[in-house]
Design a protein around this motif. Structure first.
Motif, PDB file in Angstrom:
ATOM      1  N   THR A 168       0.838  -1.196   0.000  1.00  0.00           N
ATOM      2  CA  THR A 168       0.000   0.000   0.000  1.00  0.00           C
ATOM      3  C   THR A 168       0.880   1.255   0.000  1.00  0.00           C
ATOM      4  O   THR A 168       2.086   1.186   0.228  1.00  0.00           O
ATOM      5  CB  THR A 168      -0.903   0.029   1.245  1.00  0.00           C
ATOM      6  OG1 THR A 168      -0.067   0.157   2.415  1.00  0.00           O
ATOM      7  CG2 THR A 168      -1.728  -1.254   1.343  1.00  0.00           C
ATOM      8  N   ARG A 169       0.254   2.399  -0.214  1.00  0.00           N
ATOM      9  CA  ARG A 169       1.004   3.656  -0.186  1.00  0.00           C
ATOM     10  C   ARG A 169       1.573   3.926   1.206  1.00  0.00           C
ATOM     11  O   ARG A 169       2.678   4.449   1.342  1.00  0.00           O
ATOM     12  CB  ARG A 169       0.115   4.813  -0.641  1.00  0.00           C
ATOM     13  CG  ARG A 169      -0.106   4.831  -2.154  1.00  0.00           C
ATOM     14  CD  ARG A 169      -1.096   5.937  -2.550  1.00  0.00           C
ATOM     15  NE  ARG A 169      -1.130   6.123  -3.997  1.00  0.00           N
ATOM     16  CZ  ARG A 169      -1.787   5.329  -4.832  1.00  0.00           C
ATOM     17  NH1 ARG A 169      -2.458   4.277  -4.355  1.00  0.00           N
ATOM     18  NH2 ARG A 169      -1.782   5.579  -6.129  1.00  0.00           N
ATOM     19  N   ARG A 173       5.511   4.464   2.010  1.00  0.00           N
ATOM     20  CA  ARG A 173       6.073   5.614   2.728  1.00  0.00           C
ATOM     21  C   ARG A 173       6.957   5.157   3.897  1.00  0.00           C
ATOM     22  O   ARG A 173       8.029   5.722   4.146  1.00  0.00           O
ATOM     23  CB  ARG A 173       4.946   6.526   3.227  1.00  0.00           C
ATOM     24  CG  ARG A 173       4.337   7.402   2.133  1.00  0.00           C
ATOM     25  CD  ARG A 173       3.389   8.434   2.712  1.00  0.00           C
ATOM     26  NE  ARG A 173       2.111   7.844   3.051  1.00  0.00           N
ATOM     27  CZ  ARG A 173       1.056   7.806   2.229  1.00  0.00           C
ATOM     28  NH1 ARG A 173       1.148   8.321   1.017  1.00  0.00           N
ATOM     29  NH2 ARG A 173      -0.092   7.262   2.617  1.00  0.00           N
ATOM     30  N   TRP A 292      -1.242  -0.025  -8.276  1.00  0.00           N
ATOM     31  CA  TRP A 292      -1.806   1.294  -7.984  1.00  0.00           C
ATOM     32  C   TRP A 292      -2.497   1.878  -9.220  1.00  0.00           C
ATOM     33  O   TRP A 292      -3.543   2.508  -9.120  1.00  0.00           O
ATOM     34  CB  TRP A 292      -0.709   2.250  -7.516  1.00  0.00           C
ATOM     35  CG  TRP A 292      -0.162   1.936  -6.152  1.00  0.00           C
ATOM     36  CD1 TRP A 292      -0.642   1.027  -5.260  1.00  0.00           C
ATOM     37  CD2 TRP A 292       0.974   2.544  -5.535  1.00  0.00           C
ATOM     38  NE1 TRP A 292       0.133   1.023  -4.117  1.00  0.00           N
ATOM     39  CE2 TRP A 292       1.119   1.944  -4.251  1.00  0.00           C
ATOM     40  CE3 TRP A 292       1.881   3.516  -5.922  1.00  0.00           C
ATOM     41  CZ2 TRP A 292       2.145   2.309  -3.374  1.00  0.00           C
ATOM     42  CZ3 TRP A 292       2.904   3.892  -5.048  1.00  0.00           C
ATOM     43  CH2 TRP A 292       3.036   3.282  -3.787  1.00  0.00           C
TER      44      TRP A 292
END
Length: 353
Positions: A168-169, A173, A292
Motif C-alpha cells: 500500500t502507499r 512511505r 496502484w
C-alpha cells in the motif's frame, strides 16, 4: 576429396560435394580413420537420398543449437538462451534432431541449481524457461528452417499461481523512510513513480530525459521486449530527477559521483525488514506501481503501454484489483428482475441486501 587431417590436428575432417554441387566440410569428431570413413560414407549416402529421393537431410542437435543462438544474438534474453541450450547440449550433442522425443526432453530438464556453491531445487517456473527455449528452437527447425517435419509438443509444467506482490502507499512511505542512503531512496521513489525496471533506472542517462515536457524514454536495446518505452514523468519523478542534477555528467542516478554498478541488496533487505514488510523485492516496486495504476482506474491496454509489456497476459494478472468495469454485468444474474412475490414494489433491494 574425402577425409583428411588438418595441420596440427589428429581429428579427421570430411570434405565432400553433394549431388547438387554444394561442398560440405567439417569435423567428423573422431581421430579414428575407420570411424571417419564410415561417417563420410553415410554422409554421402544421405546426401544422395536427399537429392534423388527427396528425403529430408538429417540435422544434428549441435547444428540447430548453433543456428538458433546465432539468430538470437539480438534478443534481450540471449544470455539465458545460451545457458539453456548449453544444458541440453550436454544431453543431446551429436543426436539427429528428428530423433528427439517429448519424454527424453522432459527427462533432460534440470532439477537443481548450483550457484555460489549452493545446491537448490529448481521450481517448475524456472524449468519452464529451459523448456521454452528448446521449444522455440525446435519450432524454428520445423516451421522456418524446414529441418524436421514436426516439433514435439512441449507443454509447460504446472506452476502454482502466486499472488502479485504489492504494498500500500502507507507501507511504501514507511519503506522509503527506513532507507538511509539518498541514492537508494531516490531510485526507489522513481521506481514507484514510473514502474521502470531496476536496470533501466540505474542506467538512465540525461540524454533520455526531457524535464520540460516531463518525459523520459527507454531505447529498444535497453527494454526487455526490445521495443521503445515512453515514460511520462509525474511530479514525484520530476522532483527526484531535479535533485540529481549536476551529480554525474552522463547518468541521472549516481553513487558518490560514480555510476551505480550494483544495487545494495543487503541494505534494501534491512530497510524492508525495518518497515515491517515481508518478502518485498525491488522488482515488486514495479508490481506495486502497476497495482496502484489499476486501482486508480488506468485501463489495462494503457498500462501495457506504460509498462512496456509485450504480451497482454502480463497485465491481466492485475485486472482483479479493480473489477469495477464488470459491475454492471453483475446485474445480469439477479434472481428478482422485478419485485419478488409478496414483496411490495421498491422493497426488493432491501430484501437482496
Amino acid at each position: 576429396m574425402g577425409i583428411r587431417k588438418r595441420k596440427g590436428s589428429d581429428v579427421w575432417y570430411v570434405d565432400v560435394r553433394t549431388p547438387g554441387g554444394e561442398r560440405i566440410r567439417h569435423s567428423t569428431g573422431t581421430t579414428n580413420r575407420k570411424e571417419a570413413q564410415e561417417y563420410h560414407d553415410k554422409l554421402k549416402h544421405d546426401q544422395w537420398r536427399v537429392a534423388k529421393l527427396g528425403e529430408r537431410a538429417a540435422r544434428t542437435f549441435d547444428e540447430a543449437a548453433l543456428r538458433f543462438l546465432r539468430e538470437s544474438e539480438d534478443k534481450a534474453d540471449y544470455v539465458h538462451r545460451e545457458l539453456h541450450i548449453a544444458h541440453f547440449c550436454e544431453r543431446f550433442a551429436g543426436r539427429n534432431l528428428d530423433t528427439l522425443t517429448r519424454d527424453e526432453i522432459f527427462d533432460a530438464l534440470p532439477q537443481v541449481s548450483r550457484k555460489s556453491k549452493k545446491v537448490t531445487a529448481l521450481t517448475n517456473g524456472t524449468r519452464n524457461l529451459y523448456l521454452g527455449t528448446l521449444r522455440a528452437m525446435l519450432n524454428k527447425a520445423a516451421h522456418e528452417w524446414g529441418w524436421i517435419a514436426t516439433a514435439p509438443k512441449l507443454p509447460n509444467l504446472a506452476v502454482a499461481n502466486k499472488r502479485v506482490r504489492w504494498i500500500t502507499r502507507d507501507e511504501a512511505r514507511k519503506l522509503l523512510k527506513t532507507i538511509r542512503t539518498d541514492w537508494m531512496r531516490d531510485v526507489a521513489v522513481f521506481g514507484f513513480a514510473t514502474g521502470l525496471r531496476q536496470a533501466n533506472i540505474l542506467g538512465l542517462e540525461w540524454s533520455q530525459v526531457d524535464l520540460v515536457k516531463r518525459r523520459a524514454w527507454i531505447h529498444p536495446d535497453q527494454a526487455k521486449a526490445r521495443k521503445p518505452i515512453g515514460v511520462p514523468l509525474n511530479t514525484e519523478a520530476v522532483e527526484v530527477i531535479r535533485r540529481n542534477l549536476g551529480r554525474h555528467s552522463t547518468f541521472v542516478f549516481s553513487r558518490r559521483g560514480k555510476p551505480i554498478v550494483k544495487w545494495d541488496l543487503a541494505q534494501w533487505n534491512r530497510a524492508v525488514a525495518a518497515a515491517g514488510i515481508d518478502h518485498f523485492r525491488f522488482h515488486d516496486v514495479r508490481h506495486t506501481w502497476a497495482s496502484w495504476h489499476v486501482q486508480g482506474g488506468t485501463p489495462l491496454n494503457r498500462l501495457m503501454e506504460l509498462g512496456g509489456w509485450s504480451k497482454y497476459e502480463m497485465v491481466l494478472r492485475y485486472a482483479h484489483l479493480a473489477p469495477d468495469h464488470l459491475a454492471h454485468h453483475a446485474e445480469a444474474v439477479t434472481i428478482w428482475a422485478q419485485s419478488p412475490p409478496g414483496v411490495p414494489e421498491g422493497n426488493a433491494k432491501s430484501l437482496v441486501a
